[in-house]
Design a protein around this motif. Structure first.
Motif, PDB file in Angstrom:
ATOM      1  N   LEU A 109      -6.749  -1.287 -13.637  1.00  0.00           N
ATOM      2  CA  LEU A 109      -6.731  -0.165 -11.927  1.00  0.00           C
ATOM      3  C   LEU A 109      -7.507   0.190 -11.447  1.00  0.00           C
ATOM      4  O   LEU A 109      -8.694  -0.211 -11.339  1.00  0.00           O
ATOM      5  CB  LEU A 109      -5.274   0.313 -11.825  1.00  0.00           C
ATOM      6  CG  LEU A 109      -5.134   0.770 -10.340  1.00  0.00           C
ATOM      7  CD1 LEU A 109      -5.102  -0.572  -9.414  1.00  0.00           C
ATOM      8  CD2 LEU A 109      -4.088   1.604 -10.343  1.00  0.00           C
TER       9      LEU A 109
ATOM     10  N   ALA B 295       2.627   3.887  -9.237  1.00  0.00           N
ATOM     11  CA  ALA B 295       2.083   2.667  -8.942  1.00  0.00           C
ATOM     12  C   ALA B 295       2.379   1.285  -9.915  1.00  0.00           C
ATOM     13  O   ALA B 295       1.947   1.414 -11.022  1.00  0.00           O
ATOM     14  CB  ALA B 295       0.196   2.690  -9.160  1.00  0.00           C
TER      15      ALA B 295
ATOM     16  N   ASN C 148       2.793  -1.600 -11.587  1.00  0.00           N
ATOM     17  CA  ASN C 148       1.631  -2.943 -11.765  1.00  0.00           C
ATOM     18  C   ASN C 148       3.018  -3.986 -11.996  1.00  0.00           C
ATOM     19  O   ASN C 148       3.149  -4.255 -13.247  1.00  0.00           O
ATOM     20  CB  ASN C 148       1.038  -2.444 -12.892  1.00  0.00           C
ATOM     21  CG  ASN C 148       0.624  -2.931 -13.292  1.00  0.00           C
ATOM     22  OD1 ASN C 148      -0.205  -3.613 -12.231  1.00  0.00           O
ATOM     23  ND2 ASN C 148      -1.206  -3.021 -14.097  1.00  0.00           N
TER      24      ASN C 148
ATOM     25  N   LEU D   8       4.183  -9.784  -6.500  1.00  0.00           N
ATOM     26  CA  LEU D   8       3.237  -8.747  -5.953  1.00  0.00           C
ATOM     27  C   LEU D   8       3.371  -8.726  -4.189  1.00  0.00           C
ATOM     28  O   LEU D   8       3.741  -7.497  -3.510  1.00  0.00           O
ATOM     29  CB  LEU D   8       1.487  -8.904  -5.441  1.00  0.00           C
ATOM     30  CG  LEU D   8       0.412  -8.502  -4.652  1.00  0.00           C
ATOM     31  CD1 LEU D   8       0.635  -6.571  -5.641  1.00  0.00           C
ATOM     32  CD2 LEU D   8      -0.625  -9.063  -5.003  1.00  0.00           C
TER      33      LEU D   8
ATOM     34  N   ILE E 206       1.169  -3.155  -7.294  1.00  0.00           N
ATOM     35  CA  ILE E 206      -0.577  -3.802  -7.165  1.00  0.00           C
ATOM     36  C   ILE E 206      -0.190  -4.631  -7.866  1.00  0.00           C
ATOM     37  O   ILE E 206       1.403  -4.503  -9.091  1.00  0.00           O
ATOM     38  CB  ILE E 206      -1.056  -2.145  -6.953  1.00  0.00           C
ATOM     39  CG1 ILE E 206      -0.315  -1.361  -8.158  1.00  0.00           C
ATOM     40  CG2 ILE E 206      -1.869  -1.012  -6.526  1.00  0.00           C
ATOM     41  CD1 ILE E 206      -1.276  -1.246 -10.281  1.00  0.00           C
ATOM     42  N   SER E 207      -1.298  -4.770  -8.314  1.00  0.00           N
ATOM     43  CA  SER E 207      -1.371  -5.784 -10.033  1.00  0.00           C
ATOM     44  C   SER E 207      -2.725  -5.969 -10.084  1.00  0.00           C
ATOM     45  O   SER E 207      -3.628  -5.979  -9.721  1.00  0.00           O
ATOM     46  CB  SER E 207      -0.632  -6.998  -9.435  1.00  0.00           C
ATOM     47  OG  SER E 207      -1.088  -7.720 -10.341  1.00  0.00           O
TER      48      SER E 207
ATOM     49  N   GLU F 283      -6.106  -6.520  -8.523  1.00  0.00           N
ATOM     50  CA  GLU F 283      -7.104  -5.903  -8.316  1.00  0.00           C
ATOM     51  C   GLU F 283      -8.234  -6.237  -8.788  1.00  0.00           C
ATOM     52  O   GLU F 283      -9.702  -5.982  -8.273  1.00  0.00           O
ATOM     53  CB  GLU F 283      -6.856  -4.436  -8.170  1.00  0.00           C
ATOM     54  CG  GLU F 283      -5.518  -4.778  -7.594  1.00  0.00           C
ATOM     55  CD  GLU F 283      -5.659  -4.200  -5.921  1.00  0.00           C
ATOM     56  OE1 GLU F 283      -6.904  -4.220  -5.693  1.00  0.00           O
ATOM     57  OE2 GLU F 283      -5.116  -4.732  -5.212  1.00  0.00           O
TER      58      GLU F 283
ATOM     59  N   SER G 196      -5.247  -5.060   0.505  1.00  0.00           N
ATOM     60  CA  SER G 196      -5.288  -5.128  -1.950  1.00  0.00           C
ATOM     61  C   SER G 196      -3.909  -4.038  -1.519  1.00  0.00           C
ATOM     62  O   SER G 196      -4.333  -2.964  -0.917  1.00  0.00           O
ATOM     63  CB  SER G 196      -6.138  -5.371  -2.334  1.00  0.00           C
ATOM     64  OG  SER G 196      -7.540  -3.233  -1.543  1.00  0.00           O
ATOM     65  N   GLY G 197      -3.983  -3.721  -3.030  1.00  0.00           N
ATOM     66  CA  GLY G 197      -2.687  -2.625  -3.811  1.00  0.00           C
ATOM     67  C   GLY G 197      -3.931  -1.122  -3.075  1.00  0.00           C
ATOM     68  O   GLY G 197      -3.601  -0.061  -2.837  1.00  0.00           O
ATOM     69  N   VAL G 198      -5.052  -1.426  -4.152  1.00  0.00           N
ATOM     70  CA  VAL G 198      -6.044  -0.352  -3.829  1.00  0.00           C
ATOM     71  C   VAL G 198      -6.032   0.547  -2.688  1.00  0.00           C
ATOM     72  O   VAL G 198      -6.280   1.983  -2.178  1.00  0.00           O
ATOM     73  CB  VAL G 198      -7.453  -0.291  -4.635  1.00  0.00           C
ATOM     74  CG1 VAL G 198      -8.493   0.971  -4.047  1.00  0.00           C
ATOM     75  CG2 VAL G 198      -7.570  -0.776  -5.660  1.00  0.00           C
TER      76      VAL G 198
ATOM     77  N   ARG H  81      -4.177   0.350   0.302  1.00  0.00           N
ATOM     78  CA  ARG H  81      -2.657   0.678   0.303  1.00  0.00           C
ATOM     79  C   ARG H  81      -2.245   2.160  -0.618  1.00  0.00           C
ATOM     80  O   ARG H  81      -1.579   3.302   0.184  1.00  0.00           O
ATOM     81  CB  ARG H  81      -1.557   0.040  -0.002  1.00  0.00           C
ATOM     82  CG  ARG H  81      -1.618  -1.668   0.936  1.00  0.00           C
ATOM     83  CD  ARG H  81      -0.191  -1.994   0.681  1.00  0.00           C
ATOM     84  NE  ARG H  81      -0.059  -2.379  -0.605  1.00  0.00           N
ATOM     85  CZ  ARG H  81      -0.229  -3.494  -1.450  1.00  0.00           C
ATOM     86  NH1 ARG H  81      -1.335  -4.508  -1.079  1.00  0.00           N
ATOM     87  NH2 ARG H  81       0.342  -4.315  -2.499  1.00  0.00           N
ATOM     88  N   MET H  82      -2.929   2.087  -1.584  1.00  0.00           N
ATOM     89  CA  MET H  82      -3.067   3.340  -2.785  1.00  0.00           C
ATOM     90  C   MET H  82      -3.666   4.789  -2.189  1.00  0.00           C
ATOM     91  O   MET H  82      -2.810   5.796  -2.024  1.00  0.00           O
ATOM     92  CB  MET H  82      -3.411   3.006  -4.467  1.00  0.00           C
ATOM     93  CG  MET H  82      -3.132   3.855  -4.990  1.00  0.00           C
ATOM     94  SD  MET H  82      -3.229   3.411  -6.205  1.00  0.00           S
ATOM     95  CE  MET H  82      -4.552   3.180  -6.456  1.00  0.00           C
TER      96      MET H  82
END
Length: 364
Positions: free
Chosen positions: A17, A205, A207, A213, A237-238, A242, A265-267, A269-270
């Motif tokens: 990640l 997070a 994963n 996802l 996230i995945s 990512e 993307s998960g990033v 959103r994070m």
């Protein structure tokens, strides 16, 4: 600069990640514990499409987004608070960050060893939270011993700190999470000054594999229920996805995510979750020289916002010219916004709103 630490047990996808977040391969991803010995640090810009829409309108070549520093901290294990694995070093690194992103394994994969021999995200969370709490208890005991002489002398500040330390100690020994709501207005600065691990905002997070996802899975549901009880954030996230997105263009990335049933993307959103959890907002300065985003806290007033640019701006603050982002986009320029009556002058008590486009007037 804002700093978020990425933690987790070994082999949960932490370094994968981190590589994806920073679009680098600085953190080695390997299928064994402690492949990350020193914390890896990467600075990541905060995605904000508003800046590029403004760039077109003010016709500048330069866009400067805000940034977050992510620290990849090597995998914790049970007993880290007593120095197991490389515990003491890891715990010191976590102490320095503003927020903790705890990567939790929510996928099955027989080819990737789990340090505990089974997949149970809540067990993983409890291991890490227990180690953080034990490390804090050790810090509290040391601090109490250090101020004992002043407490016996009935010094006011020491008595207040001792009361706070007792309160935190009781909460941690009872296995209770604590937040600033547990403390009085007078006690809060003391708590913050202790820099305890358990007082830091946490984002889990979760994963997952590519297939989970969009909707998550049973593991994720359990993490979400746990987080809700404890005032933490959750992002699905995945890490594998990512890492694949790094190679794609913006258009390809959008199409790929759409095929997976997600919009961003998960990033991304994070990063948004970190901002929300820490109560952060963005205001913008926009001119021919540059379009630039500035980070402030929710509730900050105009002088404090000006001080983010330079302390002289805050000291000599007179007024701020403010145009909301939506009004600026509709009008197309500073001049047209003024003509339309959408630009206003605000004083020292103005609470800055997210997306405000600001120009400061100040005395040198």
């Amino acid at each position: 600069m804002l700093q978020a630490g990425i933690v987790g047990l070994p082999n949960v996808g932490k370094s994968t990640l981190f590589n994806a977040i920073t679009s680098t391969a600085k953190a080695e991803s390997a299928n064994y514990p402690f492949c990350t010995i020193e914390p890896n640090v990467g600075v990541v810009t905060v995605p904000d499409e508003r800046l590029y829409k403004l760039q077109d309108l003010v016709k500048t070549q330069t866009v400067i987004p805000t940034a977050i520093e992510f620290v990849d901290i090597a995998g914790l294990v049970k007993g880290a608070s007593k120095g197991e694995g490389l515990g003491n070093q890891f715990l010191h690194n976590i102490r320095e960050v503003d927020a903790i992103i705890q990567v939790v394994r929510c996928f099955d994969d027989e080819n990737t060893i789990h340090v505990a021999g089974k997949i149970d995200p809540l067990d993983d969370i409890e291991v890490i939270n227990t180690e953080l709490a034990l490390a804090d208890l050790t810090s509290i005991e040391k601090r109490k011993a250090r101020i004992l002489k002043q407490v016996k002398a009935k010094e006011k500040e020491a008595l207040l700190e001792d009361t706070v330390l007792d309160k935190i100690q009781n909460l941690l020994e009872a296995g209770t999470f604590f937040s600033m709501s547990n403390f009085t207005e007078e006690e809060i600065p003391v708590v913050k000054g202790l820099h305890l691990l358990c007082s830091k905002p946490v984002i889990y997070a979760a994963n997952v594999s590519e297939n989970d996802l969009a909707t998550g899975n049973d593991y994720v549901t359990r993490v979400q229920e746990y987080a809700k009880k404890h005032g933490a954030g959750v992002v699905i996230i995945s890490a594998q996805i990512e890492s694949e997105l790094i190679e794609l263009s913006a258009e390809e990335k959008k199409e790929y995510l759409s095929d997976l049933g997600v919009e961003s993307s998960g990033v991304e959103r994070m990063i948004k979750e970190v901002y929300d959890l820490l109560g952060l907002r963005t205001y913008i300065t926009a001119g021919e020289k540059e379009v630039r985003a500035w980070t402030i806290h929710t509730g900050d007033k105009a002088p404090a916002a000006a001080g983010v640019i330079h302390t002289d701006f805050e000291k000599g603050f007179i007024k701020a010219e403010v145009i909301s982002y939506d009004d600026f986009i509709k009008c197309g320029s500073h001049t047209k916004a003024k003509e339309a009556g959408k630009a206003r002058l605000e004083g020292k008590e103005y609470v800055v709103q997210d997306g405000d486009i600001m120009t400061f007037r100040f005395n040198n």
